[in-house]
Design a protein around this motif. Structure first.
Motif, PDB file in Angstrom:
ATOM      1  N   ASN A   6      17.998  12.399   7.756  1.00  0.00           N
ATOM      2  CA  ASN A   6      18.257  11.130   7.090  1.00  0.00           C
ATOM      3  C   ASN A   6      18.297   9.984   8.116  1.00  0.00           C
ATOM      4  O   ASN A   6      17.709   8.931   7.904  1.00  0.00           O
ATOM      5  N   ASN A   9      14.979   8.911   9.260  1.00  0.00           N
ATOM      6  CA  ASN A   9      14.122   8.281   8.257  1.00  0.00           C
ATOM      7  C   ASN A   9      12.855   9.062   7.941  1.00  0.00           C
ATOM      8  O   ASN A   9      11.788   8.482   7.780  1.00  0.00           O
ATOM      9  N   VAL A  10      12.961  10.385   7.850  1.00  0.00           N
ATOM     10  CA  VAL A  10      11.825  11.131   7.308  1.00  0.00           C
ATOM     11  C   VAL A  10      11.684  10.705   5.847  1.00  0.00           C
ATOM     12  O   VAL A  10      12.603  10.135   5.261  1.00  0.00           O
ATOM     13  N   ASP A  11      10.537  10.961   5.242  1.00  0.00           N
ATOM     14  CA  ASP A  11      10.247  10.343   3.948  1.00  0.00           C
ATOM     15  C   ASP A  11      10.773  11.128   2.757  1.00  0.00           C
ATOM     16  O   ASP A  11      10.963  10.561   1.670  1.00  0.00           O
ATOM     17  N   GLU A  12      10.963  12.404   2.925  1.00  0.00           N
ATOM     18  CA  GLU A  12      11.466  13.275   1.877  1.00  0.00           C
ATOM     19  C   GLU A  12      11.942  14.535   2.564  1.00  0.00           C
ATOM     20  O   GLU A  12      11.746  14.701   3.768  1.00  0.00           O
ATOM     21  N   MET A  24       0.830  -1.192   0.000  1.00  0.00           N
ATOM     22  CA  MET A  24       0.000   0.000   0.000  1.00  0.00           C
ATOM     23  C   MET A  24       0.872   1.252   0.000  1.00  0.00           C
ATOM     24  O   MET A  24       1.910   1.283   0.663  1.00  0.00           O
ATOM     25  N   LEU A  25       0.436   2.245  -0.748  1.00  0.00           N
ATOM     26  CA  LEU A  25       1.200   3.499  -0.792  1.00  0.00           C
ATOM     27  C   LEU A  25       1.086   4.212   0.551  1.00  0.00           C
ATOM     28  O   LEU A  25       0.001   4.337   1.099  1.00  0.00           O
ATOM     29  N   LYS A  26       2.233   4.668   1.048  1.00  0.00           N
ATOM     30  CA  LYS A  26       2.254   5.294   2.361  1.00  0.00           C
ATOM     31  C   LYS A  26       2.035   6.806   2.251  1.00  0.00           C
ATOM     32  O   LYS A  26       2.388   7.420   1.254  1.00  0.00           O
ATOM     33  N   ARG A  29       5.493   4.738   6.636  1.00  0.00           N
ATOM     34  CA  ARG A  29       6.635   3.860   6.463  1.00  0.00           C
ATOM     35  C   ARG A  29       7.447   3.805   7.753  1.00  0.00           C
ATOM     36  O   ARG A  29       7.791   4.853   8.315  1.00  0.00           O
ATOM     37  N   PHE A  30       7.727   2.591   8.213  1.00  0.00           N
ATOM     38  CA  PHE A  30       8.643   2.434   9.343  1.00  0.00           C
ATOM     39  C   PHE A  30       9.820   1.619   8.835  1.00  0.00           C
ATOM     40  O   PHE A  30       9.820   0.406   8.939  1.00  0.00           O
ATOM     41  N   ILE A  31      10.739   2.224   8.203  1.00  0.00           N
ATOM     42  CA  ILE A  31      11.930   1.624   7.581  1.00  0.00           C
ATOM     43  C   ILE A  31      11.562   0.518   6.598  1.00  0.00           C
ATOM     44  O   ILE A  31      10.825  -0.385   6.888  1.00  0.00           O
ATOM     45  N   ARG A  63       3.247  10.468   3.472  1.00  0.00           N
ATOM     46  CA  ARG A  63       4.629  10.915   3.698  1.00  0.00           C
ATOM     47  C   ARG A  63       4.684  12.045   4.731  1.00  0.00           C
ATOM     48  O   ARG A  63       3.803  12.902   4.755  1.00  0.00           O
TER      49      ARG A  63
END
Lengths: 210, 250
Positions: free
Chosen positions: B40, B43-46, B1-3, B248-250, B5
């Motif tokens: 980074n 783990n932020v998404d963008e 599934m698309l997460k 997303r969790f990694i 962000r």
């Protein structure tokens, strides 16, 4: 012998991002369109964002299509196509008209997401579900998230599929055919797991794949 | 599934990353490369960085600092500020950015979106729209020219037609206030366009993120919450996942 990695520069895309991902995992990679350097290379990477038609035109006019056929299909060098670089190895694309691709994967074509409820482009983090084991996935758990950004997808028989992703439908997001690897997502932008894929690719040897 | 962000959206000013409040009163967040390294690691998404020296003071795009940040950034990096020509896009992407955010130039010349999309693809073009509410009406706002007599929804439709990949929707009134996103504005946009919307301006708690997701946001941009509250990106994602919004969790 250490890997001699080249990233094909054909005027499409985020080459620098791919280069620094290799650097991050301890390899150097050269961005080039020079035929001599590509012939000397041990590993060839074809990244790319942008339109399919323009990309093929650039590959043809730089003489790279023919060169890649020789280096990949005959000399069997490890190849990694990323995003548009994956789509280009299909037989055909229907992005803005019909275009011939490199044709390395039989019966593969690039088509647009059609479901009207979906937002296009498919942009963001999505899961890859393993289909067939591959050396490309060493150290990566099934259902890990990778960064996708695309409006067209790779439609192909499951023969060479190694990973699938769901976006309205299940589509092939990673393939391996002998020495040919490709991902629809961007490993260079997918943090830890993405960098692991880059590293796994760099660690491949021609011998291990034949 | 698309997460969904979660995206830090910060400003570049005088070689520092800063956070503004309603487009004024800047607070320093930190050194660009050090801050990107932390993002980074978390783990932020963008990441979105808008160079206000380039956009506001017509200074050349700071490729040196973009290159330094890109070298630390193994997630998608969007750079905006002062991008007016295709050459500027080449410059910014060449420095390591993955997408460009355009604002003033797109208002002046919406066909600029199509020019970029044709060469680099729609996914490369984030159209940033800053909006202020005046006398009950939403109006487009730019830092340089102030309030413009443009209907934001008409502008958004035009951007979509020109091939924009995403819209970065910022409420100037909420920006830096921690009062929550302007969900009324968001709803108008999600009912009008079909490309992904990144909502920006006002997140002070995870609940604000939840309100935005319930009103159709694809992605949540923020800055204040990451630097001046107790909430980490992970805490925010965990809170929102409990409400069945996938992250997303990694």
């Amino acid at each position: 012998m250490s890997a001699n990695i080249v990233i094909i520069d054909y005027g499409m895309g985020n080459l620098r991002s791919v280069q620094k991902a290799f650097e991050k995992v301890g390899f150097t990679a050269t961005i080039t369109r020079d035929h001599a350097l590509i012939k000397e290379a041990s590993h060839i990477v074809l990244p790319g964002v942008g339109a399919f038609g323009d990309a093929m035109k650039n590959l043809d006019s730089l003489g790279l299509s023919d060169l890649l056929h020789v280096e990949i299909l005959e000399h069997k060098k490890p190849f990694l196509g990323i995003c548009l670089g994956m789509q280009l190895i299909a037989e055909k694309s229907y992005e803005f008209g019909e275009h011939q691709g490199l044709g390395w994967i039989e019966n593969a074509k690039v088509v647009r997401f059609e479901e009207s409820s979906l937002k296009i482009p498919h942009v963001g983090w999505n899961e890859m579900n393993f289909h067939t084991p591959s050396v490309l996935f060493n150290g990566i758990p099934d259902h890990s998230n990778f960064y996708f950004v695309h409006s067209y997808y790779f439609e192909a028989p499951s023969t060479y599929a190694i990973g699938y992703c769901d976006y309205g439908k299940s589509f092939v997001c990673a393939i391996q055919k002998e020495n040919i690897f490709a991902t629809q997502f961007h490993p260079e932008k997918s943090q830890t797991h993405g960098l692991q894929i880059i590293k796994n690719f760099a660690n491949l040897t021609k011998e291990s794949l034949c | 599934m698309l997460k969904h962000r979660l995206i830090p959206c910060v400003l570049l000013k005088d070689w520092q990353l800063v956070k503004s409040i309603q487009f004024g009163s800047f607070r320093t967040i930190g050194h660009p490369t050090a801050t990107v390294r932390v993002y980074n690691a978390r783990n932020v998404d963008e990441l979105i960085v808008l160079d206000i020296d380039a956009s506001l003071n017509n200074e050349p795009i700071n490729t040196e600092i973009i290159t330094d940040m890109a070298n630390e950034c193994f997630m998608p990096l969007t750079i905006g500020g002062g991008i007016k020509t295709i050459e500027d896009v080449y410059t910014v992407l060449g420095a390591g950015a993955d997408k460009v955010s355009i604002n003033s130039e797109a208002i002046k010349r919406p066909s600029f979106i199509k020019e970029i999309a044709t060469i680099f693809g729609s996914q490369c073009v984030v159209c940033s729209i800053d909006i202020k509410k005046v006398d009950g009406k939403y109006r487009v706002f730019t830092k340089k020219e102030g309030l413009l007599d443009i209907d934001p929804l008409e502008l958004a439709k035009e951007y979509e037609a020109q091939g924009a990949g995403e819209i970065l929707l910022t409420s100037v009134d909420r920006e830096g206030t921690t009062l929550g996103y302007d969900t009324e504005l968001l709803k108008l946009f999600t009912h009008t366009v079909h490309i992904p919307i990144i909502i920006n301006g006002g997140m002070g708690t995870p609940e604000h993120g939840l309100e935005a997701l319930q009103n159709g946001a694809d992605a949540l941009a923020a800055a204040y919450i990451f630097h001046f509250t107790q909430f980490t990106p992970l805490m925010i994602k965990e809170a929102l996942s409990k409400h069945r919004y996938p992250f997303r969790f990694i």
